[in-house]
Write a protein that holds these residues in place. Structure first.
Motif, PDB file in Angstrom:
ATOM      1  N   VAL A   1     -65.565  27.388  -4.972  1.00  0.00           N
ATOM      2  CA  VAL A   1     -65.230  28.044  -3.727  1.00  0.00           C
ATOM      3  C   VAL A   1     -65.117  27.042  -2.503  1.00  0.00           C
ATOM      4  O   VAL A   1     -66.218  26.410  -2.402  1.00  0.00           O
ATOM      5  N   ASP A   2     -64.291  27.158  -1.596  1.00  0.00           N
ATOM      6  CA  ASP A   2     -64.193  26.657  -0.352  1.00  0.00           C
ATOM      7  C   ASP A   2     -64.481  27.529   0.784  1.00  0.00           C
ATOM      8  O   ASP A   2     -63.455  28.048   1.157  1.00  0.00           O
ATOM      9  N   LEU A   3     -65.892  27.767   1.081  1.00  0.00           N
ATOM     10  CA  LEU A   3     -65.841  28.863   2.228  1.00  0.00           C
ATOM     11  C   LEU A   3     -64.986  28.703   3.560  1.00  0.00           C
ATOM     12  O   LEU A   3     -64.654  29.772   3.897  1.00  0.00           O
TER      13      LEU A   3
ATOM     14  N   GLN B   1     -62.020  27.988   3.616  1.00  0.00           N
ATOM     15  CA  GLN B   1     -60.711  28.498   3.467  1.00  0.00           C
ATOM     16  C   GLN B   1     -60.776  30.008   3.307  1.00  0.00           C
ATOM     17  O   GLN B   1     -59.666  30.686   3.010  1.00  0.00           O
ATOM     18  N   CYS B   2     -61.958  30.716   3.089  1.00  0.00           N
ATOM     19  CA  CYS B   2     -62.039  32.231   2.872  1.00  0.00           C
ATOM     20  C   CYS B   2     -61.837  32.756   4.187  1.00  0.00           C
ATOM     21  O   CYS B   2     -62.254  32.286   5.352  1.00  0.00           O
ATOM     22  N   GLU B   3     -61.173  34.004   4.458  1.00  0.00           N
ATOM     23  CA  GLU B   3     -61.023  34.558   5.476  1.00  0.00           C
ATOM     24  C   GLU B   3     -62.310  35.007   6.244  1.00  0.00           C
ATOM     25  O   GLU B   3     -63.233  35.633   5.641  1.00  0.00           O
TER      26      GLU B   3
ATOM     27  N   GLN C   1     -72.798  26.583   1.119  1.00  0.00           N
ATOM     28  CA  GLN C   1     -71.592  26.139   0.187  1.00  0.00           C
ATOM     29  C   GLN C   1     -72.222  25.503  -1.077  1.00  0.00           C
ATOM     30  O   GLN C   1     -71.183  26.198  -2.015  1.00  0.00           O
TER      31      GLN C   1
ATOM     32  N   THR D   1     -67.404  38.030  -1.428  1.00  0.00           N
ATOM     33  CA  THR D   1     -67.818  38.209   0.089  1.00  0.00           C
ATOM     34  C   THR D   1     -69.241  37.689   0.245  1.00  0.00           C
ATOM     35  O   THR D   1     -69.935  38.163  -0.221  1.00  0.00           O
TER      36      THR D   1
ATOM     37  N   ARG E   1     -67.249  35.832   5.067  1.00  0.00           N
ATOM     38  CA  ARG E   1     -66.303  35.109   4.482  1.00  0.00           C
ATOM     39  C   ARG E   1     -65.694  35.854   3.187  1.00  0.00           C
ATOM     40  O   ARG E   1     -66.539  36.034   2.496  1.00  0.00           O
ATOM     41  N   GLN E   2     -64.460  36.401   3.274  1.00  0.00           N
ATOM     42  CA  GLN E   2     -64.018  37.122   2.330  1.00  0.00           C
ATOM     43  C   GLN E   2     -62.976  36.261   1.447  1.00  0.00           C
ATOM     44  O   GLN E   2     -62.114  35.774   2.083  1.00  0.00           O
ATOM     45  N   CYS E   3     -63.347  36.027   0.060  1.00  0.00           N
ATOM     46  CA  CYS E   3     -62.657  34.613  -0.394  1.00  0.00           C
ATOM     47  C   CYS E   3     -61.648  35.589  -1.726  1.00  0.00           C
ATOM     48  O   CYS E   3     -61.990  36.666  -1.918  1.00  0.00           O
TER      49      CYS E   3
END
Length: 90
Positions: A30-32, A34-36, A14, A75, A68-70
């Protein structure tokens, strides 16, 4: 030859994604979590038996990779981080 990459514990992922490879901070942060979450299956294959033996077999086993794709195109592979994150949440 590819440049050297710093090794770090997955728990620090993180913090590491907050910076671009050139060292500049990402804006916004970036908050991992919250990423898909995305999955990828890769296969690791090994030859069982001598190469010369026609009875030797290639055996492949699946390896699950998590990413995780943000927003903004970032990614990140999070396979090890997900396990640590899941334990911390429980």
């Amino acid at each position: 030859m590819a440049p050297l990459v710093e090794a770090f514990h997955p728990a620090r992922l993180q913090q590491h994604v907050q910076y671009h490879p050139n060292g500049k901070a990402r804006k916004p942060p970036v908050d991992l979590k919250q990423c898909e979450l995305k999955e990828l299956i890769q296969y690791e294959c090994d030859l069982r038996g001598p190469k010369e033996n026609p009875r030797s077999r290639v055996v492949c086993e699946p390896l699950l990779r998590l990413f995780r794709q943000c927003a903004g195109g970032l990614t990140v592979e999070t396979t090890s981080w997900e396990d640590i994150h899941d334990r911390a949440v429980k």
